[in-house]
Design an enzyme around this catalytic site. Structure first.
Site, PDB file in Angstrom:
ATOM      1  N   ILE A  53       0.827  -1.216   0.000  1.00  0.00           N
ATOM      2  CA  ILE A  53       0.000   0.000   0.000  1.00  0.00           C
ATOM      3  C   ILE A  53       0.864   1.271   0.000  1.00  0.00           C
ATOM      4  CG2 ILE A  53      -1.927  -1.169   1.144  1.00  0.00           C
ATOM      5  CD1 ILE A  53      -1.033   0.688   3.618  1.00  0.00           C
ATOM      6  N   TRP A  81       1.455   5.621   0.923  1.00  0.00           N
ATOM      7  CA  TRP A  81       1.509   6.385   2.167  1.00  0.00           C
ATOM      8  C   TRP A  81       0.377   7.392   2.303  1.00  0.00           C
ATOM      9  CZ3 TRP A  81       1.542  11.116   0.074  1.00  0.00           C
ATOM     10  CH2 TRP A  81       2.159  11.273  -1.175  1.00  0.00           C
ATOM     11  N   LYS A 115       2.340  -4.921   3.508  1.00  0.00           N
ATOM     12  CA  LYS A 115       3.583  -4.141   3.483  1.00  0.00           C
ATOM     13  C   LYS A 115       3.198  -2.674   3.333  1.00  0.00           C
ATOM     14  CE  LYS A 115       6.522  -2.199   1.326  1.00  0.00           C
ATOM     15  NZ  LYS A 115       6.876  -0.774   1.546  1.00  0.00           N
ATOM     16  N   ALA A 125       3.783   1.527   3.312  1.00  0.00           N
ATOM     17  CA  ALA A 125       4.807   2.367   2.678  1.00  0.00           C
ATOM     18  C   ALA A 125       5.793   2.880   3.725  1.00  0.00           C
ATOM     19  CB  ALA A 125       4.146   3.539   1.969  1.00  0.00           C
ATOM     20  N   GLU A 126       7.024   3.079   3.309  1.00  0.00           N
ATOM     21  CA  GLU A 126       8.064   3.497   4.251  1.00  0.00           C
ATOM     22  C   GLU A 126       7.823   4.909   4.792  1.00  0.00           C
ATOM     23  OE1 GLU A 126       8.204   2.309   1.188  1.00  0.00           O
ATOM     24  OE2 GLU A 126      10.177   2.660   0.273  1.00  0.00           O
ATOM     25  N   GLU A 176       4.494   3.461 -12.125  1.00  0.00           N
ATOM     26  CA  GLU A 176       5.842   2.924 -12.355  1.00  0.00           C
ATOM     27  C   GLU A 176       6.055   1.644 -11.542  1.00  0.00           C
ATOM     28  OE1 GLU A 176       5.233   6.088 -11.226  1.00  0.00           O
ATOM     29  OE2 GLU A 176       5.301   6.892 -13.264  1.00  0.00           O
ATOM     30  N   GLU A 203      -4.195  -0.926  -8.259  1.00  0.00           N
ATOM     31  CA  GLU A 203      -4.909   0.337  -8.030  1.00  0.00           C
ATOM     32  C   GLU A 203      -3.879   1.445  -8.169  1.00  0.00           C
ATOM     33  OE1 GLU A 203      -8.076   0.794  -7.547  1.00  0.00           O
ATOM     34  OE2 GLU A 203      -8.800  -1.218  -7.069  1.00  0.00           O
ATOM     35  N   CYS A 225      -5.253   9.511  -5.075  1.00  0.00           N
ATOM     36  CA  CYS A 225      -5.289   8.922  -6.420  1.00  0.00           C
ATOM     37  C   CYS A 225      -6.436   9.496  -7.214  1.00  0.00           C
ATOM     38  CB  CYS A 225      -5.419   7.410  -6.326  1.00  0.00           C
ATOM     39  SG  CYS A 225      -6.833   6.886  -5.345  1.00  0.00           S
ATOM     40  N   GLU A 229       0.327  12.783 -13.129  1.00  0.00           N
ATOM     41  CA  GLU A 229      -0.144  12.912 -11.756  1.00  0.00           C
ATOM     42  C   GLU A 229       0.862  13.761 -10.981  1.00  0.00           C
ATOM     43  OE1 GLU A 229      -0.169   9.262  -9.470  1.00  0.00           O
ATOM     44  OE2 GLU A 229      -2.207   9.706  -8.830  1.00  0.00           O
TER      45      GLU A 229
HETATM   46  P1  NAD Z   1       4.711   3.978  -4.806  1.00  0.00           P
HETATM   47  O1  NAD Z   1       4.334   3.213  -6.017  1.00  0.00           O
HETATM   48  O2  NAD Z   1       5.984   4.702  -4.786  1.00  0.00           O
HETATM   49  O3  NAD Z   1       4.741   3.013  -3.536  1.00  0.00           O
HETATM   50  C1  NAD Z   1       3.629   2.201  -3.211  1.00  0.00           C
HETATM   51  C2  NAD Z   1       4.113   1.012  -2.410  1.00  0.00           C
HETATM   52  O4  NAD Z   1       4.956   0.222  -3.250  1.00  0.00           O
HETATM   53  C3  NAD Z   1       4.937   1.367  -1.174  1.00  0.00           C
HETATM   54  O5  NAD Z   1       4.602   0.493  -0.126  1.00  0.00           O
HETATM   55  C4  NAD Z   1       6.361   1.112  -1.637  1.00  0.00           C
HETATM   56  O6  NAD Z   1       7.236   0.780  -0.582  1.00  0.00           O
HETATM   57  C5  NAD Z   1       6.161  -0.073  -2.557  1.00  0.00           C
HETATM   58  N1  NAD Z   1       7.235  -0.272  -3.537  1.00  0.00           N
HETATM   59  C6  NAD Z   1       8.112   0.634  -4.028  1.00  0.00           C
HETATM   60  N2  NAD Z   1       8.979   0.046  -4.878  1.00  0.00           N
HETATM   61  C7  NAD Z   1       8.620  -1.262  -4.949  1.00  0.00           C
HETATM   62  C8  NAD Z   1       9.110  -2.370  -5.670  1.00  0.00           C
HETATM   63  N3  NAD Z   1      10.162  -2.271  -6.477  1.00  0.00           N
HETATM   64  N4  NAD Z   1       8.489  -3.565  -5.533  1.00  0.00           N
HETATM   65  C9  NAD Z   1       7.415  -3.686  -4.720  1.00  0.00           C
HETATM   66  N5  NAD Z   1       6.917  -2.672  -3.989  1.00  0.00           N
HETATM   67  C10 NAD Z   1       7.508  -1.471  -4.101  1.00  0.00           C
HETATM   68  O7  NAD Z   1       3.459   4.935  -4.513  1.00  0.00           O
HETATM   69  P2  NAD Z   1       3.335   6.020  -3.368  1.00  0.00           P
HETATM   70  O8  NAD Z   1       4.201   7.181  -3.714  1.00  0.00           O
HETATM   71  O9  NAD Z   1       3.467   5.370  -2.038  1.00  0.00           O
HETATM   72  O10 NAD Z   1       1.786   6.428  -3.506  1.00  0.00           O
HETATM   73  C11 NAD Z   1       1.326   7.330  -4.433  1.00  0.00           C
HETATM   74  C12 NAD Z   1       0.734   6.627  -5.632  1.00  0.00           C
HETATM   75  O11 NAD Z   1      -0.279   5.718  -5.211  1.00  0.00           O
HETATM   76  C13 NAD Z   1       0.049   7.590  -6.564  1.00  0.00           C
HETATM   77  O12 NAD Z   1       0.347   7.245  -7.895  1.00  0.00           O
HETATM   78  C14 NAD Z   1      -1.429   7.349  -6.276  1.00  0.00           C
HETATM   79  O13 NAD Z   1      -2.293   7.710  -7.317  1.00  0.00           O
HETATM   80  C15 NAD Z   1      -1.449   5.895  -6.001  1.00  0.00           C
HETATM   81  N6  NAD Z   1      -2.654   5.535  -5.257  1.00  0.00           N
HETATM   82  C16 NAD Z   1      -3.655   4.852  -5.898  1.00  0.00           C
HETATM   83  C17 NAD Z   1      -4.845   4.542  -5.219  1.00  0.00           C
HETATM   84  C18 NAD Z   1      -5.978   3.819  -5.898  1.00  0.00           C
HETATM   85  O14 NAD Z   1      -6.845   3.323  -5.208  1.00  0.00           O
HETATM   86  N7  NAD Z   1      -6.007   3.753  -7.218  1.00  0.00           N
HETATM   87  C19 NAD Z   1      -4.998   4.930  -3.891  1.00  0.00           C
HETATM   88  C20 NAD Z   1      -3.956   5.633  -3.275  1.00  0.00           C
HETATM   89  C21 NAD Z   1      -2.783   5.930  -3.967  1.00  0.00           C
END
Ligand code: NAD
Length: 479
Positions: A145, A147, A171, A173-174, A227, A246, A280, A379
């Site tokens: 998930i 942050w 897991k 977010a950090e 990404e 998501e 999001c 975004e």
């Molecule tokens: P992020 O993709 O950077 O991180 C999300 C999670 O993925 C974190 O727990 C992170 O530690 C983990 N992660 C990072 N690198 C990874 C890897 N190589 N392998 C596996 N896991 C890894 O996203 P963020 O910055 O924490 O959150 C913002 C993003 O989340 C925005 O794009 C937002 O739109 C999206 N979001 C979507 C929804 C939805 O329901 N569609 C809801 C909330 C946030």
């Protein structure tokens, strides 16, 4: 400063290494958090597997439901503590954090209340054939998930999975891991057997990658950026397991000239200011029909100017962004946009009044935005609204659909035919008509079209997401 462990098999597990979680309102360290890696993920997956095999998946649905509803009660009991912790960990205003905690409780209540009504079907084939379907749990589900709404999204993804009978490894977010760990402790207190929900904080490239590529999980739910979503999808492909993605959004509010602007304006403003635009489903684009443009932009600007900014726990309208890196990213978008749009308000980090140490960014309004510019396509994840004009409904639909994302479309009009036409044409998983969001929308299926992802969370639909369907066909003996 708070020290945390991982929660595995019902026990607090110390890790060799740790990382620091910062308070975005002050930039000060808030907690030293266990840095789980491959070893902890292996251990958590093994604990979840044995909890599943020890019977959580076979526990009567009504009993699973009772435990989940007790979790809801405990979340409500600890509402203020959880909200304050969430506000400090993410920087979000306290009233937003309280609302998030309330929604988290609703997820456990909703899935605890519906799981014993999640029936299969009988299928009419012939007198000699009895055919029916069963919803069965996958086994072990992984949940990664972001942050921005930690307690809410933890609950959104874990509650339906537990309800169906899966055992979970979560897991967080950090940047903001603290309330997910508290949630794990509350689940144990409510009577969830050890190992049914394990929470392993850690870095994305360590704990996250270990979980998404793990051969021992049967399903993965990922909420986060496009990404990382791509990476996670590749990792799960290796073991051919289903993944629900998501991802992000670039959602438009489409305002027609006949709209009730007095109702629309505060909701449109909230859709981008809520959680400092780090949502999001943020309404980050405003598409406005020519005749309403001047009045609407003036009204939005007036509300932006009145927004109070401050540390989350002081409950302003707008808290800080999550980190310095996120603020730099937003600033970069704003600087690039200044070449292709008219900066009407904001565009900088506010200073003074105790704001200097936190990661604040002023409400920012761009007008006359080129729909192809990055500010209209990507975004930003900050309190930045991009306004583009349109003259007729076809143009509005074309602009609304002209990004890679497809999470939410909102349409504001008094004309039911126009509203319905836009709703049908929108390439997004959700459409709102004369509103935006719906109090957390626990009951409403939610997910993306296009690069906003696939799979559905929330509502009854999430029970299908987290279960696999088995069809049983029985040849009856001749009578
Ligand atoms: P992020 O993709 O950077 O991180 C999300 C999670 O993925 C974190 O727990 C992170 O530690 C983990 N992660 C990072 N690198 C990874 C890897 N190589 N392998 C596996 N896991 C890894 O996203 P963020 O910055 O924490 O959150 C913002 C993003 O989340 C925005 O794009 C937002 O739109 C999206 N979001 C979507 C929804 C939805 O329901 N569609 C809801 C909330 C946030």
């Amino acid at each position: 400063m708070e020290q945390t462990s991982a929660l595995i098999d019902g026990k607090e597990i110390a890790t060799e290494r740790s990382f620091t979680s910062f308070d975005p309102s002050t930039g000060e360290p808030l907690a030293e958090v266990a840095r789980g890696g491959k070893a902890e993920i292996d251990r958590a997956v093994a604990a979840a597997r044995s909890a599943f095999e020890n019977g959580w998946g076979r526990t009567a649905p009504a009993e699973r439901g009772r435990i989940l509803r007790r979790v809801a009660d405990l979340i409500r009991r600890d509402r203020e503590d959880l909200a304050l912790l969430e506000s400090r960990d993410t920087g979000k205003p306290l009233k937003q954090a309280r609302a998030d905690v309330d929604v988290a409780a609703r997820y456990f209540e909703f899935y605890g209340g519906t799981i014993d009504a999640f029936y299969g079907q009988t299928i009419p084939v012939s007198d000699e054939i009895l055919a029916y379907t069963l919803h069965e749990p996958f086994g072990v589900t992984g949940h990664i998930i972001p942050w921005n709404y930690p307690i809410q999204i933890s609950s959104r993804t874990v509650a339906p999975s537990l309800a169906v009978g899966n055992c979970c490894v979560l897991k967080p977010a950090e940047e903001a891991p603290l309330t997910a760990l508290r949630l794990g402790a509350l689940c144990l207190e409510a009577g969830l057997p050890p190992g049914v929900l394990n929470v392993v904080p850690g870095l994305g490239e360590e704990a996250g990658a270990a979980l998404s590529g793990h051969a021992g999980i049967d399903h993965l739910s990922f909420t986060g950026s496009l990404e990382v979503g791509r990476l996670v999808q590749k990792a799960t492909a290796e073991h051919v397991i289903p993944v629900a993605l998501e991802l992000g959004g670039k959602s438009p509010n489409i305002v027609f000239a006949d709209a009730d602007l007095a109702t629309a304006v505060p909701i449109i403003v909230n859709s981008i200011i809520q959680n400092a635009g780090q949502t999001c489903s943020a309404g980050s684009r405003l598409l406005v029909q020519d005749r309403a443009h001047d009045e609407l932009v003036a009204a939005v600007r007036e509300r932006f100017e009145a927004i109070t900014i401050g540390p989350g726990p002081q409950d302003p309208d707008l808290g800080p962004l999550i980190s310095e890196a996120q603020r730099d990213r937003v600033q970069g978008f704003v600087e690039r946009a200044a070449k292709s749009a008219e900066l009407t308000l904001g565009g900088t980090a506010p200073t003074g009044d105790g704001l200097d140490r936190g990661f604040f960014f002023s409400p920012t309004l761009f007008d006359r935005v080129d729909p192809d510019a990055s500010i209209a396509q990507e975004e930003v994840f900050g309190p930045v609204l991009a306004v583009t004009r349109f003259s007729h409904v076809d143009e509005a639909i074309r602009l609304a659909n002209a990004t890679d994302y497809g999470l939410v479309t909102a349409v504001w009009t008094r004309d039911v035919a126009t509203a319905h036409r836009v709703a049908r044409a929108a390439r997004s998983g959700q459409v709102y008509i004369n509103t935006y969001g719906a109090g957390g929308g626990v009951e409403l299926p939610f997910g993306g079209f296009k690069r906003s992802g696939y799979g559905r969370e929330k509502g009854f639909e999430a029970l299908s997401t987290y279960s696999q369907l088995k069809t049983v066909t029985l040849k009856l003996p001749a009578s």
